[in-house]
Design a protein around this motif. Structure first.
Motif, short mmCIF file in Angstrom:
data_model
loop_
_atom_site.label_atom_id
_atom_site.label_comp_id
_atom_site.label_asym_id
_atom_site.label_seq_id
_atom_site.Cartn_x
_atom_site.Cartn_y
_atom_site.Cartn_z
N ASP A 202 27.83 11.56 57.32
CA ASP A 202 29.09 10.98 56.82
C ASP A 202 29.91 10.27 57.90
N PRO A 203 30.24 10.94 59.00
CA PRO A 203 31.04 10.25 60.03
C PRO A 203 30.30 9.10 60.69
N TRP A 204 28.99 9.21 60.81
CA TRP A 204 28.19 8.12 61.40
C TRP A 204 28.27 6.86 60.54
N VAL A 205 28.07 7.02 59.23
CA VAL A 205 28.14 5.87 58.33
C VAL A 205 29.57 5.32 58.27
N ALA A 206 30.56 6.19 58.31
CA ALA A 206 31.95 5.73 58.32
C ALA A 206 32.21 4.84 59.53
N SER A 207 31.67 5.24 60.67
CA SER A 207 31.83 4.44 61.89
C SER A 207 31.12 3.09 61.78
N LEU A 208 29.90 3.11 61.23
CA LEU A 208 29.16 1.86 61.03
C LEU A 208 29.91 0.91 60.11
N SER A 209 30.46 1.45 59.03
CA SER A 209 31.19 0.63 58.07
C SER A 209 32.46 0.06 58.69
N ASP A 210 33.16 0.86 59.45
CA ASP A 210 34.39 0.39 60.10
C ASP A 210 34.12 -0.77 61.05
N ARG A 211 32.95 -0.76 61.68
CA ARG A 211 32.62 -1.78 62.68
C ARG A 211 31.84 -2.97 62.11
N LEU B 57 16.64 14.40 51.33
CA LEU B 57 17.27 13.82 52.51
C LEU B 57 17.54 12.33 52.30
N CYS B 58 16.58 11.64 51.70
CA CYS B 58 16.77 10.21 51.40
C CYS B 58 17.92 10.02 50.42
N TYR B 59 18.00 10.91 49.44
CA TYR B 59 19.09 10.84 48.46
C TYR B 59 20.44 11.01 49.17
N TYR B 60 20.56 12.03 50.00
CA TYR B 60 21.84 12.27 50.68
C TYR B 60 22.20 11.11 51.61
N MET B 61 21.19 10.48 52.22
CA MET B 61 21.46 9.33 53.06
C MET B 61 21.96 8.16 52.23
N ALA B 62 21.30 7.88 51.11
CA ALA B 62 21.72 6.79 50.24
C ALA B 62 23.10 7.07 49.65
N SER B 63 23.33 8.33 49.29
CA SER B 63 24.64 8.72 48.76
C SER B 63 25.74 8.46 49.79
N THR B 64 25.49 8.81 51.02
CA THR B 64 26.46 8.57 52.08
C THR B 64 26.70 7.08 52.29
N LEU B 65 25.63 6.31 52.29
CA LEU B 65 25.74 4.86 52.50
C LEU B 65 26.53 4.18 51.39
N TYR B 66 26.51 4.77 50.19
CA TYR B 66 27.28 4.19 49.09
C TYR B 66 28.69 4.79 49.03
N CYS B 67 28.79 6.10 49.05
CA CYS B 67 30.05 6.77 48.74
C CYS B 67 31.10 6.64 49.85
N VAL B 68 30.67 6.70 51.10
CA VAL B 68 31.64 6.64 52.20
C VAL B 68 32.32 5.26 52.25
N PRO B 69 31.56 4.15 52.25
CA PRO B 69 32.22 2.84 52.21
C PRO B 69 33.02 2.62 50.92
N PHE B 70 32.51 3.14 49.80
CA PHE B 70 33.22 2.99 48.53
C PHE B 70 34.60 3.65 48.60
N THR B 71 34.66 4.86 49.11
CA THR B 71 35.93 5.57 49.22
C THR B 71 36.88 4.85 50.17
#
Length: 202
Positions: free
Chosen positions: A67-76, A123-137
């Motif tokens: 979650d925090p890793w994807v949040a950082s990627l999205s922010d940048r 694991l793939c599901y949780y990764m895809a979920s993070t990639l969608y949900c974190v930027p969406f929020t």
């Protein structure tokens, strides 16, 4: 001067929350029912009893790390379509497909291959979920600036999540209907799950 987001646009954006409720609900609500079978269900045992709970536990830990890793990627992110949209656009289909794929392990009975399949797909599901949900929020927090409109927006967002969470409880009714049409229990479940995964993706 920033444009005011129309109610129609808010509704379109909040449909993403409906999708999260549907796709996430399939995993949370039905994986244990599908894999921890009872004699009356008619479903075959595909992984050792209790294994799904353990695998999901590992998935939750993995989710917390990413979650925090994807949040950082999205922010940048500097894409022309914005910081959030590219992540959502490219993860929507994997999000739905990995959720559905969990219910399609390759062998018809308990096997190590099935455990590996379910574990990897989780694991793939949780990764895809993070990639969608974190930027969406994050996007939701950015698009409505007016405090009064924001209250309305989050009320609409919550309503969409409640509706999505309620809709998935129709799935057993659909399973029963397919069984009544002559489908084997596992086929009835998989067809119903596929329909809901498609709804979530769309």
């Amino acid at each position: 001067m920033k444009k005011t987001m129309t109610t129609g646009k808010m509704l379109q954006l909040c449909l993403g929350r409906f999708s999260i409720a549907v796709v996430g609900g399939l995993l949370v609500t039905y994986t244990l029912k599908f894999f921890n079978v009872t004699p009356s269900s008619g479903l075959p045992l595909l992984i050792p009893a209790g294994m799904m709970g353990l695998l999901r536990g590992f998935g939750v830990v993995f989710d917390a790390i990413t979650d925090p890793w994807v949040a950082s990627l999205s922010d940048r992110c500097t894409a022309k379509s914005g910081r959030r949209i590219p992540f959502m656009r490219w993860s929507a289909l994997p999000y739905a497909l990995t959720c559905l794929g969990i219910f399609f392990p390759p062998t018809a009975g308990v096997s190590t291959l099935n455990v590996v399949w379910v574990g990897v797909l989780l694991l793939c599901y949780y990764m895809a979920s993070t990639l969608y949900c974190v930027p969406f929020t994050a996007l939701e927090q950015e698009v409505v600036q007016d405090p009064k409109r924001r209250v309305f927006f989050y009320s609409l967002d919550s309503l969409m999540f409640v509706l999505g969470s309620a809709v998935i409880y129709v799935l057993p009714v659909m399973v029963g209907a397919f069984k009544g049409m002559g489908f084997a229990p596992i086929s009835a479940w998989r067809l119903s799950l596929a329909i809901f995964a498609l709804i979530g993706f769309v």
